[in-house]
Design an enzyme around this catalytic site. Sequence first.
Site, short mmCIF file in Angstrom:
data_model
loop_
_atom_site.label_atom_id
_atom_site.label_comp_id
_atom_site.label_asym_id
_atom_site.label_seq_id
_atom_site.Cartn_x
_atom_site.Cartn_y
_atom_site.Cartn_z
N ARG A 13 14.99 -19.19 0.05
CA ARG A 13 16.27 -18.71 -0.50
C ARG A 13 17.45 -19.45 0.13
O ARG A 13 18.49 -18.87 0.42
CB ARG A 13 16.43 -17.19 -0.27
CG ARG A 13 15.41 -16.33 -0.96
CD ARG A 13 15.52 -16.41 -2.48
NE ARG A 13 14.68 -15.43 -3.13
CZ ARG A 13 13.40 -15.64 -3.42
NH1 ARG A 13 12.80 -16.79 -3.13
NH2 ARG A 13 12.69 -14.69 -4.03
N SER A 71 16.80 -8.86 -5.49
CA SER A 71 16.69 -8.48 -4.07
C SER A 71 18.06 -8.63 -3.41
O SER A 71 18.70 -9.67 -3.54
CB SER A 71 15.72 -9.42 -3.34
OG SER A 71 14.44 -9.36 -3.91
N GLU A 126 21.23 -11.56 0.35
CA GLU A 126 20.84 -12.69 -0.50
C GLU A 126 21.95 -13.11 -1.46
O GLU A 126 22.28 -14.29 -1.55
CB GLU A 126 19.55 -12.36 -1.27
CG GLU A 126 19.01 -13.57 -1.99
CD GLU A 126 17.97 -13.23 -3.04
OE1 GLU A 126 16.81 -13.02 -2.65
OE2 GLU A 126 18.30 -13.20 -4.24
#
Length: 341
Positions: free
Chosen positions: A165, A240, A337
Amino acid sequence: MNVKVDQYVDLKPHNTMGISCFARYLTRVTSEQQLSEVLLWAKAENLPVCPLGEGSNVVFSGDYEGLVILVAITGCETTESNGRVLVKAGAGENWHGFVRWALDQGLYGIENLSLIPGCVGAAPIQNIGAYGVEIKDVFHSLQAMDVTTGEVISLDADACQFGYRDSVFKGELRDRYVITSVTLSLSKVFESCLGYGHLQKEVLQEAGDQPVTGQLVSDVICRIRNAKLPSPEHLGNAGSFFKNPVICDGHYKELLKTEPDIVLFPAGNGRWKLAAGWVIEHCGFKGVVRESGAGVYKHQALVLVNHGSADGQAILALAEEIQQAVRERFGVLLEREPRVY
Ligand code: FAD
Ligand code: EPU
């Protein structure tokens, strides 16, 4: 300037969290030429710029006092190189539409990334990943325009510094470029990648006595995702909300003493990836709904949701509450995130 720029635009339709707030200016560009014009204008007006695809990984904490650029450059071109097929896709192509288009062409390698919301141009920003595959696995290069000079550069995978990520666009090159196209190296031969969780079992069950195909894997992943994750049209969310934290072996052994059921996965080099969803659930947050309208999805504790009335501050306040509880109980820092503006 030949490009229309609107003022005081509600960003609610442009972020999947469904947060209502205003952009001082908003424009939509469909070509590099238009992009270069609006960037020049923003520079002259001394405005910060925020490129957006579908807004599925952003949280607006308040009004955006700059220029939001909806990047809608589309089109796909293919060329063959060393037995692989290079596909150059415009940044504004819808990601899932692109995955299905590739499958229709008999091109494989991104089927496990089916149904990830958003546009092609945003995919390298956080190196999108799901079900054992990340975009870096098939990445060839991208083209991006410098926001201050308008110069177009090409970056290969090394230059993008992909991680879990993560990419150079979240670090050193943050806010410096607008991605205009992404080139992936896809295969004409389907090779399944079914090692994630129960994926193999579900795919084989679905296939029965038929062969496993890329389309079938894509369909099964769509089904799993639809069952697990809320659809932003019905319940605002950004997928998420935190990354799964990676911890060292010592910390893992320490945690096991008090939390024997904790869910972790090997992350290489003696490190472990902790299931943040498990951790948040075990701090008692799964399914909570705050008065503000901010909440935690009842089927997946890693997903923060907007029940309708929450603003960015309310979402961020709940996120902080969760971070604090997790830090106190597990000694782990949850990193957000989505990008916060
Ligand atoms: P946006 O939200 O519009 O932008 C995200 C960031 O990228 C912003 O900082 C923005 O400025 C920047 N950006 C966007 N376009 C450009 C561009 N052309 N040039 C430069 N910068 C740009 N992610 C995963 O990795 N795996 C998943 O499985 C996953 N599942 C999800 C499920 C749901 C229900 C939701 C809502 C989100 C999920 N996500 C997942 C997160 C999200 O879909 C991805 O991060 C996606 O790539 C974001 O695309 P976007 O076009 O919506 O980006
Ligand atoms: N779990 C719980 N409770 C929960 C949620 C999860 O106990 O409420 C545990 C389960 O035991 C499960 C494990 O966590 O086995 C992992 O859950 P899941 O397979 O749903 O994956 P995840 O780690 O929660 C990650 C990505 C997703 C991606 C899926 C599938 C991150 C931050 N998230 O989620 O990506 O789709 O794996 O690969 O890495 C996103 O980035 O927005 C995103 C949705």
